[in-house]
Design an enzyme around this catalytic site. Structure first.
Site, short mmCIF file in Angstrom:
data_model
loop_
_atom_site.label_atom_id
_atom_site.label_comp_id
_atom_site.label_asym_id
_atom_site.label_seq_id
_atom_site.Cartn_x
_atom_site.Cartn_y
_atom_site.Cartn_z
N LYS A 14 -0.09 12.86 17.28
CA LYS A 14 0.02 14.19 17.91
C LYS A 14 -0.89 15.21 17.25
O LYS A 14 -1.58 15.94 17.94
CB LYS A 14 1.46 14.70 17.85
CG LYS A 14 2.44 13.96 18.69
CD LYS A 14 3.83 14.55 18.58
CE LYS A 14 4.37 14.65 17.18
NZ LYS A 14 4.60 13.39 16.48
N ARG A 89 13.07 20.67 21.42
CA ARG A 89 13.76 19.44 21.00
C ARG A 89 15.09 19.26 21.71
O ARG A 89 15.69 18.20 21.60
CB ARG A 89 13.97 19.44 19.48
CG ARG A 89 12.69 19.29 18.70
CD ARG A 89 12.98 18.93 17.27
NE ARG A 89 11.77 18.84 16.49
CZ ARG A 89 11.10 17.72 16.28
NH1 ARG A 89 11.51 16.60 16.82
NH2 ARG A 89 10.02 17.72 15.55
N ARG A 128 -0.84 5.85 6.29
CA ARG A 128 -0.98 7.28 6.01
C ARG A 128 -0.32 7.63 4.69
O ARG A 128 -0.83 8.46 3.93
CB ARG A 128 -0.39 8.09 7.17
CG ARG A 128 -0.62 9.59 7.04
CD ARG A 128 -0.23 10.33 8.29
NE ARG A 128 1.20 10.61 8.34
CZ ARG A 128 1.81 11.23 9.34
NH1 ARG A 128 1.13 11.63 10.39
NH2 ARG A 128 3.10 11.45 9.30
#
Length: 190
Positions: A14, A89, A128
Site C-alpha cells: 500500500k 476501518r 522487510r
C-alpha cells in the site's frame, strides 16, 4: 475529484503504491498512522486527546479520528482528490467519511484493495523486517496475527463498498510497475 480508499493487508504494498498513485494522479495521500503521529508529536489539541486514549490502551474514538482527517482534508482544499490509507476501518468510520466528503460535494470513488496470498505476505514482511528495523515485521507469529486482524476488520468494509459497487480487488503480486498498471486500469474507470 477522485477519492480512493486504498486497502490491503500488511505487506501488500500500500505505501509503495500510494506514493506512485499520488504522483501519477496528483492526489493527496492521507495515511491515518502518519496523521496520528504528526498530531501527537506536535501536541495539537486533537493529538493530545488521541494520546490520552492511546496511553490508557484504548482505541481512539471515531470522532477524534474523523476530526483529524477532516483537518487534513481542509488543509488541502484545492486537491484533485485523496488517497485514504488505513481509513476507514469500520462502517461508522466509512459513514463519517462519506458525510465529510459530501460536505465538500464529493464522495469516495472506489475502494481499491491489493489482494495478496497470505504466504507471500509473510515472506515479504519477514524480508522487510531484516532491513526496516520494525519488530512487528521480524516475528512470523506477530505477522500472521496482523494479517488475521486485517481480514477480520476489513471484511465488513469490503461488503460496505461492494453494496455501492465501489469495491475493486486488484492482484497485488508482481513488479511495482505491473501492480501500478492494474491499479491504474481500475482508477481510470472510476
Amino acid at each position: 475529484m477522485t477519492n480512493l480508499v486504498l486497502f490491503g493487508p500488511p505487506g501488500a504494498g500500500k505505501g509503495t503504491q500510494a506514493e506512485v498513485l499520488k504522483e501519477k494522479y496528483d492526489l493527496v495521500h492521507i495515511s491515518t498512522g502518519d496523521v496520528f503521529r504528526y498530531n501527537i508529536k506536535n501536541a495539537t489539541e486533537l493529538g493530545t486527546l488521541a494520546k490520552s486514549y492511546i496511553d490508557k490502551g484504548q482505541l481512539v474514538p471515531d470522532t477524534v479520528t474523523i476530526d483529524m482527517l477532516s483537518a487534513e482534508v481542509e488543509k488541502n482544499a484545492d486537491a484533485k482528490g485523496f488517497i485514504f490509507d488505513g481509513f476507514p476501518r469500520t462502517e461508522a468510520q466509512a459513514d463519517a467519511l462519506a458525510t465529510l466528503l459530501a460536505s465538500k460535494n464529493t464522495e469516495v470513488a472506489g475502494m481499491v484493495a491489493l489482494e495478496v496470498d497470505d504466504e507471500v505476505l509473510v515472506q515479504r514482511l519477514l524480508e522487510r523486517g531484516k532491513t526496516s528495523g520494525r519488530a512487528d515485521d521480524a516475528d512470523e507469529d506477530v505477522i500472521r496475527n496482523r494479517i488475521k486482524v486485517y481480514y477480520a476488520e476489513t471484511a465488513i468494509l469490503k461488503g460496505y463498498y461492494e453494496k455501492q459497487d465501489k469495491y475493486h480487488g486488484v492482484d497485488g503480486v508482481g513488479s511495482i510497475e505491473e501492480i501500478t498498471a492494474r491499479l491504474s486500469d481500475v482508477i481510470d474507470t472510476l
